[in-house]
Design an enzyme around this catalytic site. Sequence first.
Site, PDB file in Angstrom:
ATOM      1  N   ASP A 229       0.814  -1.223   0.000  1.00 45.98           N
ATOM      2  CA  ASP A 229       0.000   0.000   0.000  1.00 45.98           C
ATOM      3  C   ASP A 229       0.848   1.274   0.000  1.00 45.98           C
ATOM      4  O   ASP A 229       1.964   1.283   0.529  1.00 45.98           O
ATOM      5  CB  ASP A 229      -0.914  -0.010   1.240  1.00 45.98           C
ATOM      6  CG  ASP A 229      -2.015   1.037   1.143  1.00 45.98           C
ATOM      7  OD1 ASP A 229      -2.456   1.353   0.014  1.00 45.98           O
ATOM      8  OD2 ASP A 229      -2.433   1.546   2.197  1.00 45.98           O
TER       9      ASP A 229
ATOM     10  N   ARG B 233      -4.758  -1.235   9.296  1.00 48.11           N
ATOM     11  CA  ARG B 233      -5.935  -2.093   9.099  1.00 48.11           C
ATOM     12  C   ARG B 233      -5.570  -3.193   8.120  1.00 48.11           C
ATOM     13  O   ARG B 233      -4.571  -3.101   7.417  1.00 48.11           O
ATOM     14  CB  ARG B 233      -7.116  -1.259   8.585  1.00 48.11           C
ATOM     15  CG  ARG B 233      -6.815  -0.446   7.339  1.00 48.11           C
ATOM     16  CD  ARG B 233      -8.050   0.359   6.884  1.00 48.11           C
ATOM     17  NE  ARG B 233      -7.724   1.243   5.791  1.00 48.11           N
ATOM     18  CZ  ARG B 233      -7.676   2.572   5.864  1.00 48.11           C
ATOM     19  NH1 ARG B 233      -7.957   3.193   6.998  1.00 48.11           N
ATOM     20  NH2 ARG B 233      -7.375   3.298   4.800  1.00 48.11           N
ATOM     21  N   LEU B 234      -6.460  -4.228   8.070  1.00 45.60           N
ATOM     22  CA  LEU B 234      -6.168  -5.366   7.201  1.00 45.60           C
ATOM     23  C   LEU B 234      -6.829  -5.250   5.828  1.00 45.60           C
ATOM     24  O   LEU B 234      -6.443  -5.953   4.897  1.00 45.60           O
ATOM     25  CB  LEU B 234      -6.588  -6.678   7.880  1.00 45.60           C
ATOM     26  CG  LEU B 234      -5.688  -7.098   9.056  1.00 45.60           C
ATOM     27  CD1 LEU B 234      -6.271  -8.300   9.784  1.00 45.60           C
ATOM     28  CD2 LEU B 234      -4.270  -7.420   8.577  1.00 45.60           C
TER      29      LEU B 234
ATOM     30  N   GLU C 172       1.874 -12.003  13.378  1.00 47.84           N
ATOM     31  CA  GLU C 172       2.351 -10.753  13.963  1.00 47.84           C
ATOM     32  C   GLU C 172       2.132  -9.673  12.907  1.00 47.84           C
ATOM     33  O   GLU C 172       2.393  -9.893  11.720  1.00 47.84           O
ATOM     34  CB  GLU C 172       3.851 -10.866  14.306  1.00 47.84           C
ATOM     35  CG  GLU C 172       4.168 -11.954  15.318  1.00 47.84           C
ATOM     36  CD  GLU C 172       3.639 -11.646  16.722  1.00 47.84           C
ATOM     37  OE1 GLU C 172       3.580 -10.459  17.095  1.00 47.84           O
ATOM     38  OE2 GLU C 172       3.290 -12.597  17.446  1.00 47.84           O
TER      39      GLU C 172
ATOM     40  N   ASN D  26     -11.061  -2.872  -4.905  1.00 46.83           N
ATOM     41  CA  ASN D  26     -10.317  -1.902  -5.711  1.00 46.83           C
ATOM     42  C   ASN D  26     -10.974  -1.583  -7.053  1.00 46.83           C
ATOM     43  O   ASN D  26     -10.594  -0.621  -7.723  1.00 46.83           O
ATOM     44  CB  ASN D  26      -8.857  -2.344  -5.921  1.00 46.83           C
ATOM     45  CG  ASN D  26      -8.000  -2.219  -4.671  1.00 46.83           C
ATOM     46  OD1 ASN D  26      -7.084  -3.008  -4.440  1.00 46.83           O
ATOM     47  ND2 ASN D  26      -8.257  -1.209  -3.842  1.00 46.83           N
TER      48      ASN D  26
HETATM   49  C1  IPE Z   1      -5.369  -2.656   0.261  1.00 45.65           C
HETATM   50  O1  IPE Z   1      -5.095  -1.313   0.057  1.00 45.65           O
HETATM   51  C2  IPE Z   1      -5.371  -3.386  -1.050  1.00 45.65           C
HETATM   52  C3  IPE Z   1      -4.072  -3.505  -1.696  1.00 45.65           C
HETATM   53  C4  IPE Z   1      -2.933  -3.036  -1.260  1.00 45.65           C
HETATM   54  C5  IPE Z   1      -4.070  -4.235  -2.924  1.00 45.65           C
HETATM   55  P1  IPE Z   1      -6.245  -0.235  -0.145  1.00 45.65           P
HETATM   56  O2  IPE Z   1      -5.564   1.059  -0.420  1.00 45.65           O
HETATM   57  O3  IPE Z   1      -7.234  -0.710  -1.132  1.00 45.65           O
HETATM   58  O4  IPE Z   1      -6.938  -0.226   1.295  1.00 45.65           O
HETATM   59  P2  IPE Z   1      -7.779   0.897   2.026  1.00 45.65           P
HETATM   60  O5  IPE Z   1      -8.798   1.404   1.046  1.00 45.65           O
HETATM   61  O6  IPE Z   1      -6.813   1.958   2.435  1.00 45.65           O
HETATM   62  O7  IPE Z   1      -8.369   0.218   3.212  1.00 45.65           O
HETATM   63  C1  IPE Z   2      -1.797   0.154  -3.284  1.00 49.01           C
HETATM   64  O1  IPE Z   2      -1.546   1.514  -3.342  1.00 49.01           O
HETATM   65  C2  IPE Z   2      -2.057  -0.443  -4.646  1.00 49.01           C
HETATM   66  C3  IPE Z   2      -3.440  -0.897  -4.839  1.00 49.01           C
HETATM   67  C4  IPE Z   2      -4.385  -0.876  -3.959  1.00 49.01           C
HETATM   68  C5  IPE Z   2      -3.765  -1.430  -6.159  1.00 49.01           C
HETATM   69  P1  IPE Z   2      -2.714   2.570  -3.313  1.00 49.01           P
HETATM   70  O2  IPE Z   2      -3.132   2.851  -4.728  1.00 49.01           O
HETATM   71  O3  IPE Z   2      -3.817   2.155  -2.422  1.00 49.01           O
HETATM   72  O4  IPE Z   2      -1.967   3.839  -2.727  1.00 49.01           O
HETATM   73  P2  IPE Z   2      -2.550   4.868  -1.669  1.00 49.01           P
HETATM   74  O5  IPE Z   2      -2.965   4.076  -0.478  1.00 49.01           O
HETATM   75  O6  IPE Z   2      -3.698   5.554  -2.326  1.00 49.01           O
HETATM   76  O7  IPE Z   2      -1.400   5.773  -1.385  1.00 49.01           O
HETATM   77 MG    MG Z   3      -4.162   2.429  -0.431  1.00 48.00          MG
END
Ligand code: IPE
Ligand code: IPE
Ligand code: MG
Length: 246
Positions: free
Chosen positions: A28, A200-201, A213, A76
């Site tokens: 992320d 968060r997960l 962990e 997503n």
């Molecule tokens: C979790 O990240 C999904 C991936 C890294 C693929 P998100 O960016 O989608 O999660 P939220 O929306 O912050 O919870």
């Molecule tokens: C994780 O990075 C990649 C995917 C969820 C596909 P993000 O695109 O969620 O990046 P942030 O959290 O918006 O910075």
């Molecule tokens: Mg994200």
Amino acid sequence: MRLFHRTEKRAGEVDFGNLPRHIAIIMDGNGRWAKKRGLPRTAGHAAGAETFRTVATYCKDIGLEYLTVYAFSTENWKRPADEVSAIMGLLERYLYEAVDRMERDKVKLRFFGDTSVLSPKLRALISRTSEISAHYAGCQVNVCLNYGARDEILRAARESAEALAAGEIPALTEAEFAQRLWSGGIPDPDLVIRPGGEMRLSNFLLWQAAYSELYFTDTLWPDFSKLEIDRAIAWLQRRERRYGGA
Ligand code: IPE
Ligand code: IPE
Ligand code: MG
């Protein structure tokens, strides 16, 4: 100057003789990484794909058995269509290149999630890389693609109910159920790493992470490095895991 006892570990100092078997990562922070640089979010995803390559190769090099990464969640799809298609395009490019590099890198790829809804091109690359991977014995990298833990659990519940009704299993145990998850047959992750600062997960490995962990860091995924992996492993090695015991 602080002197360390021989058995005491400094941050980042890994005991490579006592590695965890399975590390999972929520990749992320790509979007924020790009925003900080005045770039489009897709540039962050491209940088994140490179980080994935570096980290997967490193995990193979140190002898890790399993690495599971969250690449695209069932949620997503809510993102703007151009971002989703850019991510799918990067995945295609990554897998296309992976076919060539796999022979050398010996990283096994597997996919968790419903890939049947992806483009025919992506599906073909997924079967090709999975097929090549079947011949390797090295580090297994599970790429979670259109993955959601609730979706995974629901599918396993349906399959389990069917198996029970058909008399294929005498009883529904935790082991029988876990066998029907995408991760069936793979040990639970010892460590779940989430870069990007969120604690968060986000629907990742809800069943499997029951006793994992959890390691959170503000470092954004494209800035993640081998050193960050070392830090997380060294941190894990200092944890006392009790699994509910005394
Ligand atoms: C979790 O990240 C999904 C991936 C890294 C693929 P998100 O960016 O989608 O999660 P939220 O929306 O912050 O919870
Ligand atoms: C994780 O990075 C990649 C995917 C969820 C596909 P993000 O695109 O969620 O990046 P942030 O959290 O918006 O910075
Ligand atoms: Mg994200």
